[in-house]
Design an enzyme around this catalytic site. Structure first.
Site, short mmCIF file in Angstrom:
data_model
loop_
_atom_site.label_atom_id
_atom_site.label_comp_id
_atom_site.label_asym_id
_atom_site.label_seq_id
_atom_site.Cartn_x
_atom_site.Cartn_y
_atom_site.Cartn_z
N HIS A 189 -10.01 1.43 2.16
CA HIS A 189 -9.50 2.68 2.76
C HIS A 189 -10.60 3.63 2.88
O HIS A 189 -10.42 4.45 3.66
CB HIS A 189 -8.81 3.31 1.42
CG HIS A 189 -7.29 2.88 1.49
ND1 HIS A 189 -6.57 3.09 2.55
CD2 HIS A 189 -6.68 2.16 0.46
CE1 HIS A 189 -5.17 2.50 2.17
NE2 HIS A 189 -5.31 2.20 0.74
N CYS A 211 0.76 -1.23 0.09
CA CYS A 211 0.02 0.05 -0.10
C CYS A 211 0.88 1.29 0.06
O CYS A 211 1.82 1.23 0.79
CB CYS A 211 -0.90 -0.07 1.32
SG CYS A 211 -1.99 1.47 1.52
N HIS A 228 -9.31 -3.98 -1.36
CA HIS A 228 -8.28 -3.11 -0.73
C HIS A 228 -8.31 -1.58 -0.74
O HIS A 228 -8.31 -0.74 0.23
CB HIS A 228 -6.85 -3.39 -1.45
CG HIS A 228 -5.49 -2.63 -0.94
ND1 HIS A 228 -4.60 -3.30 -0.39
CD2 HIS A 228 -5.32 -1.02 -0.83
CE1 HIS A 228 -3.57 -2.25 0.29
NE2 HIS A 228 -4.28 -1.00 -0.20
N GLU A 229 -8.82 -0.92 -2.09
CA GLU A 229 -9.14 0.41 -2.19
C GLU A 229 -10.28 0.53 -1.55
O GLU A 229 -10.57 1.73 -0.68
CB GLU A 229 -9.13 0.60 -3.63
CG GLU A 229 -7.87 0.55 -4.43
CD GLU A 229 -6.80 1.13 -3.85
OE1 GLU A 229 -6.97 2.45 -3.24
OE2 GLU A 229 -5.60 0.67 -3.84
#
Ligand code: CO
Length: 188
Positions: free
Chosen positions: A163, A115, A159-160
């Site tokens: 965030h 990341c 993953h994004e």
């Protein structure tokens, strides 16, 4: 906005844990410009010359909170192969993306995840859904889209979108046994 390895927020900064909010559509000029800058970062980051010259760390995705803006926007550029083994590039500038369904079967990257906001090493498997369906507005095609993702793209999307909730990949790693086998999971 100037986006480089110095301006990207790291996990030592508590803002990375902030929860992101929905973005108003149609996009304001400011939001659109930010999303385009994020996309350009990802594209340029894998160009060795530009990465060196402009201090970019290679990435396949970036979310707005990583540049300090708590809004649900993410830019993704993923090179993968399709089911026939032909190279395919997925490019998205997503606004308000939402996972509408996800497989029970899991998948993980054998090399672990990385990341832009994480500098220190965090080794271990990150369990994800093997397949996800995501709905979003996409600025690349300028329309609402539904993405049926599997494999690497599915992992990048999760993953994004994490965030937006202030979640980092290593939050998912088993602290006691980072390489614990995930039953039935696909290794990528
Ligand atoms: Co990240």
């Amino acid at each position: 906005m100037l986006i480089n390895n110095d301006t990207i927020i790291k996990d030592t900064d508590e803002r990375i844990r902030q929860v992101s909010e929905d973005v108003e559509l149609p996009l304001s000029a400011e939001d659109e410009s930010l999303l385009r800058d994020m996309f350009q970062y990802v594209v340029d980051s894998t160009d060795e010359e530009k990465a060196e010259k402009f201090n970019l760390r290679p990435a396949v995705g970036i979310s707005a909170i990583q540049v300090g803006v708590p809004k649900k926007m993410t830019a993704i550029v993923v090179d993968d192969t399709d089911k026939n083994g032909n190279p395919i590039r997925y490019e998205f500038m997503l606004v308000n993306p939402k996972i509408v369904s996800s497989s029970i079967q899991q998948a993980y990257l054998s090399a672990g995840e990385g990341c832009l906001s994480v500098v220190s090493e965090h080794e271990g498997y990150v369990p994800r859904s093997a397949r996800v369906k995501v709905r979003a507005f996409d600025l690349v095609t300028n329309q609402y889209i539904e993405i049926r993702a599997a494999g690497y793209l599915a992992i990048v999307l999760q993953h994004e979108l994490d965030h937006f909730k202030g979640i980092l990949f290593y939050d998912h790693i088993n602290a006691k046994d980072p390489y614990r086998q995930i039953p039935g999971a696909i290794e990528i």
